[in-house]
Design an enzyme around this catalytic site. Structure first.
Site, short mmCIF file in Angstrom:
data_model
loop_
_atom_site.label_atom_id
_atom_site.label_comp_id
_atom_site.label_asym_id
_atom_site.label_seq_id
_atom_site.Cartn_x
_atom_site.Cartn_y
_atom_site.Cartn_z
NE ARG A 107 -0.68 1.87 3.54
CZ ARG A 107 0.46 2.56 3.69
NH1 ARG A 107 1.60 1.96 3.97
NH2 ARG A 107 0.46 3.88 3.56
N GLY A 108 0.20 2.42 -0.15
CA GLY A 108 0.93 3.68 -0.32
C GLY A 108 1.09 3.88 -1.82
CB ALA A 109 0.28 6.74 -4.02
NE ARG A 123 -6.24 0.83 -2.15
CZ ARG A 123 -5.66 1.43 -1.11
NH1 ARG A 123 -4.38 1.28 -0.88
NH2 ARG A 123 -6.38 2.18 -0.29
CD GLN A 166 -3.90 2.95 6.52
OE1 GLN A 166 -4.57 3.37 7.46
NE2 GLN A 166 -4.45 2.68 5.35
CG ASP A 196 -3.13 7.85 -2.04
OD1 ASP A 196 -2.94 8.33 -0.91
OD2 ASP A 196 -2.93 6.66 -2.33
CG ASN A 205 -2.78 11.45 2.21
OD1 ASN A 205 -2.23 10.53 1.61
ND2 ASN A 205 -2.53 11.71 3.48
CE LYS A 206 -5.82 5.61 3.81
NZ LYS A 206 -6.76 4.78 3.02
O1 MRU Z 1 -4.89 3.22 1.75
P1 MRU Z 1 -3.41 3.45 1.78
O2 MRU Z 1 -2.78 2.97 3.04
O3 MRU Z 1 -2.72 2.94 0.54
O4 MRU Z 1 -3.28 5.04 1.77
C1 MRU Z 1 -2.01 5.57 1.69
C2 MRU Z 1 -1.96 7.02 1.90
O5 MRU Z 1 -2.96 7.69 2.01
C3 MRU Z 1 -0.59 7.64 1.86
O6 MRU Z 1 -0.57 8.78 2.65
C4 MRU Z 1 -0.23 8.00 0.41
O7 MRU Z 1 -0.38 6.92 -0.43
C5 MRU Z 1 1.13 8.55 0.30
S1 MRU Z 1 2.34 7.29 0.35
C6 MRU Z 1 3.84 7.98 0.19
#
Ligand code: MRU
Length: 359
Positions: free
Chosen positions: A55-57, A101, A208, A249, A259-260
């Protein structure tokens, strides 16, 4: 000089030596277990991405790039497969992975990049095309690592040793390739003797911040305190926070940023208390084809993540609905600056982003 001892960081996504599979650190098991899983077929990749094992973009983009390359290699080994059929299957794989996603633009951007690389080499024979795809996917990962290092340098110029930093979700090495985006400056600062006091929002519902950010920072010897999401206001009011650092993201052309979920609330609070709110991202997360935050598709996830996932017993009465948008959009006007590998952009973002990236 950036410390390039790779072993200091997690190997969260790694193409195996045979280049026919990928090993990921399963982030759903953290912080209790460092468990690695091997992904071989396209279904494995799809499941790992949609279940947030990876996970994470940027990390999603890297993993999906490898998925495309591994699939290209598998197809290239099928006897007598025509190039036409090969490209048809590659396109199917891309569409399938992209649907895992929707919000993080890195996913479709990297599948696109590998597919286009393959198409540009049509006619060279499947084995050579597959080899080129493998090289391209490795490049995606190494480029991300370089971008994160540069972002970390720029971010460090915005803070000083002793500062209190509030972060939301996880934008560290687990979410990228190395330093991370939103947390990169903190790791780099640590290497240079800075002391930060980090407050990590737990980040309901998937935690997270509590599970991953605290794990990464604590492992690196950085002072970290986990707070519930609804405690951001009190720590800001108490003067504990000098800056907010978050990843993202997708950044729309006008600077609106997904973002999250919960990030936009932090930005609203930061504005109220006069605290700078910084968004960190590599250029691979900026979507110039997306005019505003209104155009960003927000992923909606299962109700059980809210009602039951991290609890011994359900915390919501059976039959009561839960609404689980995984991201929210922070209006560009709430963002003090967007920190990229090419430099730091400030409002108006429509102009500053275009100028920095030559659009
Ligand atoms: O649902 P996730 O855990 O993939 O969400 C991730 C985030 O929101 C991060 O802040 C974002 O991807 C930046 S990662 C460098």
């Amino acid at each position: 000089m950036i410390n390039d001892k790779k072993e200091d960081f997690f190997e969260n996504v790694r193409l195996t030596e045979k280049e026919d599979s990928v090993v990921i650190l399963d982030q759903t098991e953290l912080p209790n277990k460092e468990m690695y899983s091997e992904l071989k077929g396209i279904d494995d990749f799809y499941r790992a991405i949609s279940a947030l094992q990876v996970r994470g973009a940027p990390a999603i983009g890297i993993c999906a790039g490898f998925a495309m390359a591994v699939e290209a290699k598998r197809l290239s080994l099928i006897p007598n497969l025509s190039e036409e059929k090969f490209f048809e299957e590659i396109h199917k794989a891309k569409c399938y992975l992209d649907s895992a996603r929707p919000t993080a633009v890195n996913l479709s951007r990297m599948t696109d990049r590998v597919e286009k690389t393959a198409l540009m080499n049509a006619g060279k024979g499947l084995s050579e095309i597959a080899g080129i795809c493998i090289r391209e996917s490795r490049l995606i990962q190494s480029e991300d690592s370089e971008m994160c290092s540069k972002i970390a340098e720029y971010g460090l110029s915005l803070v000083k040793s002793g500062d209190g930093i509030l972060t939301h979700c996880n934008a560290g090495p687990l979410a990228t390739s190395r330093y991370g985006t939103g947390l990169g400056s903190l790791f780099l600062g640590k290497e240079r003797g800075y002391e930060f006091h980090v407050y990590s929002d737990e980040t309901r519902p998937l935690m997270q911040g509590a599970r991953l950010t605290s794990y990464e920072l604590n492992r690196a010897g950085i002072d970290v305190t986990v707070i519930c999401d609804n405690m951001a206001s009190i720590v800001m009011k108490q003067g504990k926070i000098n800056a907010c650092f978050v990843g993202c993201d997708r950044v729309a052309a006008n600077g609106d940023t997904a973002n999250k979920v919960g990030t936009s609330g932090v930005a609203v609070l930061a504005k109220h208390y006069g605290i700078p709110f910084y968004v960190f991202c590599p250029s691979s997360t900026i979507d110039f084809d997306c005019p505003t935050g209104e155009d960003i598709v927000i992923e909606e996830r299962g109700e059980e993540e809210i009602s039951a996932l991290y609890f011994e017993k359900p915390i919501v009465p059976i039959g009561v609905k839960c609404y689980n948008p995984a991201f929210d959009v922070t209006d560009g006007e709430l963002i003090t600056a967007i920190v990229t590998e090419k430099g730091i952009c400030r409002a108006p973002y429509k102009e500053s982003l275009c100028k920095l990236f030559g659009k």
